[in-house]
Write a protein that holds these residues in place. Structure first.
Motif, PDB file in Angstrom:
ATOM      1  N   SER A 267       0.811  -1.172   0.079  1.00 22.32           N
ATOM      2  CA  SER A 267       0.218   0.023   0.107  1.00 22.32           C
ATOM      3  C   SER A 267       0.864   1.222  -0.139  1.00 22.32           C
ATOM      4  CB  SER A 267      -0.899   0.016   1.274  1.00 22.32           C
ATOM      5  OG  SER A 267      -0.093   0.182   2.251  1.00 22.32           O
ATOM      6  N   GLU A 268       0.454   2.506  -0.567  1.00 19.81           N
ATOM      7  CA  GLU A 268       1.307   3.653  -0.900  1.00 19.81           C
ATOM      8  C   GLU A 268       0.350   4.737  -0.608  1.00 19.81           C
ATOM      9  OE1 GLU A 268       2.731   6.014  -4.516  1.00 19.81           O
ATOM     10  OE2 GLU A 268       3.664   3.795  -4.394  1.00 19.81           O
ATOM     11  N   ASN A 269       1.086   5.655   0.237  1.00 13.88           N
ATOM     12  CA  ASN A 269       0.316   6.959   0.650  1.00 13.88           C
ATOM     13  C   ASN A 269       1.351   8.141   0.272  1.00 13.88           C
ATOM     14  OD1 ASN A 269      -2.523   6.045   1.684  1.00 13.88           O
ATOM     15  ND2 ASN A 269      -1.001   4.830   3.484  1.00 13.88           N
ATOM     16  N   LYS A 270       0.838   9.334  -0.067  1.00 15.04           N
ATOM     17  CA  LYS A 270       1.367  10.429  -0.213  1.00 15.04           C
ATOM     18  C   LYS A 270       1.294  11.371   0.905  1.00 15.04           C
ATOM     19  CE  LYS A 270       3.009   9.358  -4.503  1.00 15.04           C
ATOM     20  NZ  LYS A 270       4.448   9.357  -4.831  1.00 15.04           N
ATOM     21  N   MET A 271       2.154  12.056   1.431  1.00 12.54           N
ATOM     22  CA  MET A 271       1.808  12.934   2.832  1.00 12.54           C
ATOM     23  C   MET A 271       3.095  13.910   2.449  1.00 12.54           C
ATOM     24  SD  MET A 271       1.734  11.719   6.705  1.00 12.54           S
ATOM     25  CE  MET A 271       0.487  10.529   6.255  1.00 12.54           C
TER      26      MET A 271
ATOM     27  N   SER B 269       4.800 -12.675   4.020  1.00 13.15           N
ATOM     28  CA  SER B 269       4.409 -14.128   4.746  1.00 13.15           C
ATOM     29  C   SER B 269       4.899 -14.111   6.184  1.00 13.15           C
ATOM     30  CB  SER B 269       4.588 -15.383   3.814  1.00 13.15           C
ATOM     31  OG  SER B 269       5.739 -15.626   3.606  1.00 13.15           O
ATOM     32  N   ASP B 270       4.711 -15.006   6.911  1.00 12.79           N
ATOM     33  CA  ASP B 270       5.184 -15.356   8.229  1.00 12.79           C
ATOM     34  C   ASP B 270       5.412 -13.957   9.153  1.00 12.79           C
ATOM     35  OD1 ASP B 270       5.682 -17.855   7.617  1.00 12.79           O
ATOM     36  OD2 ASP B 270       7.786 -17.250   6.776  1.00 12.79           O
ATOM     37  N   ASP B 271       4.136 -13.128   8.915  1.00  8.71           N
ATOM     38  CA  ASP B 271       4.080 -11.979   9.908  1.00  8.71           C
ATOM     39  C   ASP B 271       5.047 -10.922   9.719  1.00  8.71           C
ATOM     40  OD1 ASP B 271       1.321 -12.751  10.645  1.00  8.71           O
ATOM     41  OD2 ASP B 271       2.117 -14.012  12.139  1.00  8.71           O
ATOM     42  N   ARG B 272       5.667 -10.818   8.489  1.00 13.49           N
ATOM     43  CA  ARG B 272       6.769  -9.724   8.430  1.00 13.49           C
ATOM     44  C   ARG B 272       6.147  -8.470   7.642  1.00 13.49           C
ATOM     45  NH1 ARG B 272      10.754 -13.196   5.241  1.00 13.49           N
ATOM     46  NH2 ARG B 272       8.722 -13.629   4.074  1.00 13.49           N
ATOM     47  N   TYR B 273       6.647  -7.289   8.238  1.00 18.19           N
ATOM     48  CA  TYR B 273       6.022  -6.001   7.654  1.00 18.19           C
ATOM     49  C   TYR B 273       7.282  -5.070   7.359  1.00 18.19           C
ATOM     50  CZ  TYR B 273       4.503  -1.361   8.123  1.00 18.19           C
ATOM     51  OH  TYR B 273       4.269   0.140   7.718  1.00 18.19           O
ATOM     52  N   VAL B 274       7.426  -4.251   6.426  1.00 19.84           N
ATOM     53  CA  VAL B 274       8.318  -3.374   6.329  1.00 19.84           C
ATOM     54  C   VAL B 274       7.758  -1.948   5.883  1.00 19.84           C
ATOM     55  CG1 VAL B 274      10.268  -2.658   4.521  1.00 19.84           C
ATOM     56  CG2 VAL B 274      10.121  -4.927   5.398  1.00 19.84           C
ATOM     57  N   GLY B 275       8.158  -0.953   6.580  1.00 15.99           N
ATOM     58  CA  GLY B 275       7.651   0.475   6.209  1.00 15.99           C
ATOM     59  C   GLY B 275       8.652   1.172   5.202  1.00 15.99           C
ATOM     60  N   LEU B 276       8.424   1.796   4.325  1.00 19.49           N
ATOM     61  CA  LEU B 276       9.271   2.482   3.465  1.00 19.49           C
ATOM     62  C   LEU B 276       9.174   3.883   3.312  1.00 19.49           C
ATOM     63  CD1 LEU B 276       8.809  -0.608   1.605  1.00 19.49           C
ATOM     64  CD2 LEU B 276      11.155   0.439   1.036  1.00 19.49           C
ATOM     65  N   LEU B 277      10.000   4.867   3.501  1.00 20.70           N
ATOM     66  CA  LEU B 277       9.792   6.343   3.311  1.00 20.70           C
ATOM     67  C   LEU B 277      10.677   6.968   2.028  1.00 20.70           C
ATOM     68  CD1 LEU B 277       8.752   8.837   4.156  1.00 20.70           C
ATOM     69  CD2 LEU B 277      10.807   9.163   5.758  1.00 20.70           C
ATOM     70  N   ASP B 278      10.040   7.028   1.033  1.00 19.63           N
ATOM     71  CA  ASP B 278      10.833   7.465  -0.334  1.00 19.63           C
ATOM     72  C   ASP B 278      11.565   6.545  -0.665  1.00 19.63           C
ATOM     73  OD1 ASP B 278       9.465  10.069  -0.129  1.00 19.63           O
ATOM     74  OD2 ASP B 278      10.855  11.098   0.883  1.00 19.63           O
ATOM     75  N   GLY B 279      11.309   5.199  -0.656  1.00 18.30           N
ATOM     76  CA  GLY B 279      12.182   4.132  -0.997  1.00 18.30           C
ATOM     77  C   GLY B 279      13.173   3.535  -0.331  1.00 18.30           C
ATOM     78  N   LYS B 280      13.258   4.157   1.032  1.00 18.77           N
ATOM     79  CA  LYS B 280      14.226   3.480   1.902  1.00 18.77           C
ATOM     80  C   LYS B 280      13.486   2.711   3.313  1.00 18.77           C
ATOM     81  CE  LYS B 280      18.641   5.337   0.505  1.00 18.77           C
ATOM     82  NZ  LYS B 280      19.632   5.946   0.843  1.00 18.77           N
ATOM     83  N   VAL B 281      13.870   1.862   3.739  1.00 18.44           N
ATOM     84  CA  VAL B 281      13.350   1.283   4.716  1.00 18.44           C
ATOM     85  C   VAL B 281      13.414   2.087   6.115  1.00 18.44           C
ATOM     86  CG1 VAL B 281      13.268  -0.788   6.382  1.00 18.44           C
ATOM     87  CG2 VAL B 281      13.630  -1.255   3.868  1.00 18.44           C
ATOM     88  N   TYR B 282      12.554   2.287   6.876  1.00 12.02           N
ATOM     89  CA  TYR B 282      12.539   3.064   8.175  1.00 12.02           C
ATOM     90  C   TYR B 282      11.628   2.216   9.302  1.00 12.02           C
ATOM     91  CZ  TYR B 282       7.701   4.269   8.155  1.00 12.02           C
ATOM     92  OH  TYR B 282       6.004   4.015   7.973  1.00 12.02           O
ATOM     93  N   ASP B 283      11.331   1.073   8.916  1.00 13.86           N
ATOM     94  CA  ASP B 283      10.493   0.457  10.017  1.00 13.86           C
ATOM     95  C   ASP B 283      10.443  -1.166   9.743  1.00 13.86           C
ATOM     96  OD1 ASP B 283       9.363  -0.439  12.134  1.00 13.86           O
ATOM     97  OD2 ASP B 283       7.092   0.468  11.675  1.00 13.86           O
ATOM     98  N   VAL B 284      10.806  -1.890  10.459  1.00 13.41           N
ATOM     99  CA  VAL B 284      10.611  -3.543  10.201  1.00 13.41           C
ATOM    100  C   VAL B 284      10.289  -4.097  11.399  1.00 13.41           C
ATOM    101  CG1 VAL B 284      12.059  -5.700   9.481  1.00 13.41           C
ATOM    102  CG2 VAL B 284      13.102  -3.260   8.819  1.00 13.41           C
ATOM    103  N   ARG B 285       9.313  -5.038  10.879  1.00 12.05           N
ATOM    104  CA  ARG B 285       8.626  -5.694  12.311  1.00 12.05           C
ATOM    105  C   ARG B 285       8.305  -7.192  11.815  1.00 12.05           C
ATOM    106  NH1 ARG B 285       3.801  -1.310  13.689  1.00 12.05           N
ATOM    107  NH2 ARG B 285       5.101   0.588  13.511  1.00 12.05           N
ATOM    108  N   ILE B 286       8.562  -8.152  12.647  1.00 16.41           N
ATOM    109  CA  ILE B 286       8.496  -9.314  12.545  1.00 16.41           C
ATOM    110  C   ILE B 286       7.476  -9.679  13.885  1.00 16.41           C
ATOM    111  CG2 ILE B 286       9.595 -11.795  12.245  1.00 16.41           C
ATOM    112  CD1 ILE B 286      11.866 -10.553  11.477  1.00 16.41           C
ATOM    113  N   TYR B 287       6.216 -10.019  13.554  1.00 16.37           N
ATOM    114  CA  TYR B 287       5.337 -10.347  14.697  1.00 16.37           C
ATOM    115  C   TYR B 287       5.582 -11.733  15.224  1.00 16.37           C
ATOM    116  CZ  TYR B 287       3.411  -6.089  13.067  1.00 16.37           C
ATOM    117  OH  TYR B 287       3.208  -4.568  12.585  1.00 16.37           O
TER     118      TYR B 287
END
Length: 306
Positions: free
Chosen positions: A273-277, A288-306
């Motif tokens: 999903s993508e949002n402009k702000m 899969s396996d409950d993994r999440y990555v957040g990117l800001l302008d194409g670079k990772v700023y948040d990584v979560r493995i639940y």
């Protein structure tokens, strides 16, 4: 009279709503592949969706699935189930199963492959000829995807022999059946290729510096599920630098990585999903396996493995 007017108005509204529906025709085209029009087989993948269209002309060995004492349900047939033929079970044991002894331990030539895809399902049917008896049998590879090994795939696995690998700290089975988890980075060398009956099929035999040998499995291309090769580490380090290259090689994602690095480490996400702000682009990638990555302008700023 008032009731009739209301009913007519309701029916008219219903017809208007139906007229607004965008009805997309179902796509259930059946594709047939023979030796004449088969795609080139690179032997890097076994019997799976990536290789179905390339299998005509290849030889398969039925090593059997785990725990098949009850036989094979809805797997082997006497007719092409994708083309609407009656689903008659091959050598039916009276319970709708093909007995394991009727198919396991046999070699089969792939004569034809049919594939069909629509919006809800993906189907594949292989027409096989058993080499000893000459019996022709139709095989559904989706229910027992790891019960057959293509001989071309097995032979190409030998390219790994002699290569150096490093553990990804995943559970592996030793030659004597024990389950161990080698520490991350432990060095191993591929010494042979084997195939077990009633198992996941072809495997790589890895030997550690302590002399203990364990089984590992190729996942296509030049990657192995439980290990990473020294060659891949060197290649990714050259491409992404010492810090990020090694992390990607060991299938880790960290802040500061680019989209390309994330995909190299974890593969494509199943949802984005993508949002402009305020002139910035925020992306959320889900794996899969409950993994999440957040990117800001194409670079990772948040990584979560639940």
């Amino acid at each position: 009279m008032k009731t009739i007017s209301i009913l007519i108005l309701f029916l008219a509204a219903g017809l208007h709503a139906r007229a607004q529906l965008n009805i997309v025709p179902k796509n259930d085209e059946l594709k047939e592949y023979t030796v004449q029009n088969a795609q080139p087989y690179d032997s890097l993948t076994n019997v799976d969706e990536r290789s179905f269209a390339a299998l005509p002309g290849q030889t398969l060995y039925m090593h059997g699935a785990r725990n098949d004492s009850q036989g094979y349900y809805d797997t082997f047939f006497t007719g092409n189930f994708l083309a609407g033929s009656e689903r008659q079970i091959y050598k039916d044991d009276g319970r709708g199963n093909t007995p394991a002894e009727a198919v396991v331990g046999k070699y089969y030539e792939v004569l034809k492959v049919w594939t069909r895809r629509d919006y809800l399902t993906a189907g594949c049917c292989l027409l096989l000829r058993e080499k000893e008896s000459g019996d022709e049998v139709y095989f559904n590879p989706y229910l027992q995807p790891r019960s057959m090994t293509c001989l071309g795939y097995y032979e190409k696995l030998k390219r790994y022999i002699g290569q150096v690998f490093f553990s990804l700290a995943k559970r592996v089975e030793t030659e004597d059946g024990q389950i161990i988890t080698p520490p991350e980075g432990a060095e191993y060398r591929c010494v042979d290729v084997g195939l077990k009956m009633n198992s996941d099929g072809a495997f790589l035999l890895m030997e550690g510096k302590d002399g203990v040998r364990v089984e590992a499995f190729s996942i296509g291309g030049d990657e192995v599920y439980e290990f990473v090769s020294a060659a891949r580490i060197a290649s990714l380090t050259e491409r992404y630098g010492e810090k990020y290259g090694r992390q990607v090689a060991f299938r880790k994602v960290d802040t500061g990585m680019t989209r390309e690095m994330v995909i190299a480490a974890w593969g494509e996400p199943y949802h984005k999903s993508e949002n402009k702000m305020e002139g910035k682009t925020l992306e959320s990638w889900f794996f899969s396996d409950d993994r999440y990555v957040g990117l800001l302008d194409g670079k990772v700023y948040d990584v979560r493995i639940y």
